[in-house]
Design an enzyme around this catalytic site. Structure first.
Site, mmCIF file in Angstrom:
data_model
loop_
_atom_site.group_PDB
_atom_site.id
_atom_site.type_symbol
_atom_site.label_atom_id
_atom_site.label_comp_id
_atom_site.label_asym_id
_atom_site.label_seq_id
_atom_site.Cartn_x
_atom_site.Cartn_y
_atom_site.Cartn_z
ATOM 1 N N ARG A 1 0.849 -1.180 0.000
ATOM 2 C CA ARG A 1 0.000 0.000 0.000
ATOM 3 C C ARG A 1 0.890 1.237 0.000
ATOM 4 O O ARG A 1 1.867 1.320 0.749
ATOM 5 C CB ARG A 1 -0.935 0.013 1.218
ATOM 6 C CG ARG A 1 -2.060 -1.002 1.137
ATOM 7 C CD ARG A 1 -3.052 -0.637 0.048
ATOM 8 N NE ARG A 1 -4.188 -1.553 -0.053
ATOM 9 C CZ ARG A 1 -4.255 -2.584 -0.876
ATOM 10 N NH1 ARG A 1 -3.216 -2.873 -1.669
ATOM 11 N NH2 ARG A 1 -5.342 -3.332 -0.924
ATOM 12 N N HIS B 1 1.456 0.296 -10.261
ATOM 13 C CA HIS B 1 0.485 -0.505 -9.513
ATOM 14 C C HIS B 1 0.029 -1.686 -10.377
ATOM 15 O O HIS B 1 -1.161 -1.931 -10.562
ATOM 16 C CB HIS B 1 -0.723 0.319 -9.079
ATOM 17 C CG HIS B 1 -1.451 -0.279 -7.915
ATOM 18 N ND1 HIS B 1 -2.085 0.466 -6.967
ATOM 19 C CD2 HIS B 1 -1.646 -1.576 -7.541
ATOM 20 C CE1 HIS B 1 -2.651 -0.303 -6.062
ATOM 21 N NE2 HIS B 1 -2.386 -1.563 -6.391
ATOM 22 N N GLU C 1 -2.211 7.979 -6.627
ATOM 23 C CA GLU C 1 -2.072 7.195 -7.851
ATOM 24 C C GLU C 1 -3.002 7.710 -8.940
ATOM 25 O O GLU C 1 -4.205 7.874 -8.698
ATOM 26 C CB GLU C 1 -2.359 5.715 -7.565
ATOM 27 C CG GLU C 1 -1.347 5.098 -6.628
ATOM 28 C CD GLU C 1 -1.530 3.599 -6.452
ATOM 29 O OE1 GLU C 1 -2.571 3.057 -6.885
ATOM 30 O OE2 GLU C 1 -0.619 2.964 -5.887
#
Length: 329
Positions: free
Chosen positions: A233, A281, A262
Site C-alpha cells: 500500500r 500498480h 495514484e
C-alpha cells in the site's frame, strides 16, 4: 419477480464483461457505472442489492443513498476502500479476493528485489548512455549473502518467502498477528528485522497503525546500502523520508509499485529519482489474475444470492460479533 440488481462501480483497466455475463446468466440485472464518483454510483444503484467495487470509496454517506444494498464485493485482496466497521454495523456482507493475484504480486516483488540487488536499472542506464561495465559506480550484491526481510506474513509474503529462500542467505519476517509461521523463515521483532535486513519488503495492509510506518526513523535504522520494496500500500511509506534516504545514499535503492497518490503527479520527484525502480500498480497483473478479478466477485455475489453466504467474506453479519477477517497483503 424482479431480478436482483448488481452495480459494478469502477473497473479501471479490467474488462467487466465476464463477470457481467455470469451475473446475467445467474438471474441478475447488472449496471456498470465505470466511475468512482459517489453521485454516479448512488444514481445507478438506488435499488441495488449488491455492489462490486474497484477503488471507489464506500462509506456511510454512500450506503445511506443505497438502502437496499446487503453485500459489497471488492475486486481486490485489499478492502480498505470499504468502511468495514460501518458495513458490519449495518449487517452487510463484505467480500474480497484473497487469492486472485497472490503468485503474481509475490513474483513481482521478487523481480524488483533481484533487480535492485543486481543493480539492473543502473546497468541499463550505463549501456543506454554509451558506457560499459567499467562505468558501473555500484557493484551488484550476491543474494546468497544477504538477508531478505518481510514486514507482514500474509499470503503474498509467504509465497515470496518460499520462492526467495533458495536465493537468499536468510529470510526473516515480522508479523505479531500471524498465528502460524512458515518453516525456514526467522521470526523477529520489527526493530531487529529493520536493523538486520539487506532488503526490506513490505506486505502489510493499510491501517491506522501501519500508515506512514516507513518514516525517517525506521529508514535511519535500516542498514547502510540496503534497499526497500513496496508492493503493498502506498501510504505505508513517507515519500519525503524515502527521498531523503535515497539522496543521502543511506539506501542504495527502492522499488515502488504503489504510491500515496495514484497515479503520481507529473512533477512528483518519485517519478524521476535515479535510485527508484517504479511500476504502475501493476504487480497484480497477469492474464490469469485479470480473469479472476472479473469473475470471482460475481461468484461471491451469486453464492450469496443462492446460498446466503459468499465464498470469501471479510465482514460476516451472521457471526455473533459480525466478525471482520483481515486480508493481509
Amino acid at each position: 419477480m424482479a431480478r436482483p440488481l448488481v452495480v459494478i462501480t469502477d473497473t479501471e483497466e479490467l474488462d467487466p464483461e465476464p463477470g457481467v455475463r455470469l451475473l446475467t446468466e445467474g438471474g441478475c440485472d447488472v449496471r456498470v457505472v465505470g466511475s468512482r464518483d459517489p453521485e454516479a454510483i448512488a444514481a445507478a444503484g438506488r435499488d441495488a442489492v449488491a455492489l462490486i467495487v474497484g477503488y471507489a470509496r464506500v462509506d456511510a454517506a454512500l450506503l445511506d443513498r443505497m438502502p437496499a444494498v446487503r453485500m459489497i464485493a471488492t475486486m481486490s485482496a485489499g478492502h480498505d476502500m470499504i468502511d468495514t466497521a460501518e458495513a458490519a454495523r449495518r449487517g452487510l456482507w463484505v467480500t474480497n479476493l484473497p487469492h486472485a493475484a497472490t503468485e503474481d504480486v509475490a513474483v513481482h516483488a521478487l523481480a524488483q528485489v533481484l533487480s535492485l540487488t543486481r543493480r539492473l536499472p543502473q546497468a541499463d542506464a550505463v549501456v543506454r548512455s554509451g558506457g560499459w561495465n567499467t562505468e558501473l559506480r555500484e557493484v551488484p550484491r550476491r543474494p546468497s549473502e544477504l538477508t531478505l526481510g518481510l514486514i507482514g506474513m500474509g499470503r503474498i509474503a509467504r509465497v515470496l518467502a518460499r520462492i526467495a529462500a533458495p536465493l537468499f542467505g536468510t529470510v526473516a519476517a515480522c508479523d505479531p498477528y500471524a498465528a502460524d509461521w512458515p518453516e525456514g523463515v526467522e521470526r523477529l521483532d520489527l526493530d531487529t528485522l529493520v536493523e538486520r535486513a539487506d532488503v526490506l519488503s513490505l506486505h502489510s495492509p493499510s491501517t491506522p497503525r501501519t500508515r506512514g510506518m516507513v518514516n525517517a526513523g525506521l529508514l535511519a535504522r535500516m542498514r547502510p546500502g540496503s534497499v526497500l520494496v513496496n508492493v503493498s500500500r502506498g501510504d505505508l511509506v513517507d515519500p519525503d523520508a524515502l527521498l531523503a534516504a535515497l539522496d543521502s545514499g543511506h539506501l542504495a535503492g527502492a522499488a515502488l509499485d504503489v504510491f500515496p497518490v495514484e497515479p503520481p503527479r507529473a512533477d512528483d520527484p518519485l517519478r524521476s529519482h535515479p535510485r527508484l525502480l517504479l511500476s504502475p500498480h501493476s504487480a497484480f497483473l497477469s492474464d490469469t489474475s485479470l480473469r479472476a478479478y472479473a469473475t470471482a466477485p460475481a461468484h461471491n455475489v451469486l453464492a450469496w444470492l443462492t446460498t446466503g453466504r459468499p465464498h470469501t467474506p471479510v465482514v460476516d453479519p451472521t457471526s455473533r460479533t459480525s466478525r471482520m477477517q483481515g486480508a493481509p497483503a
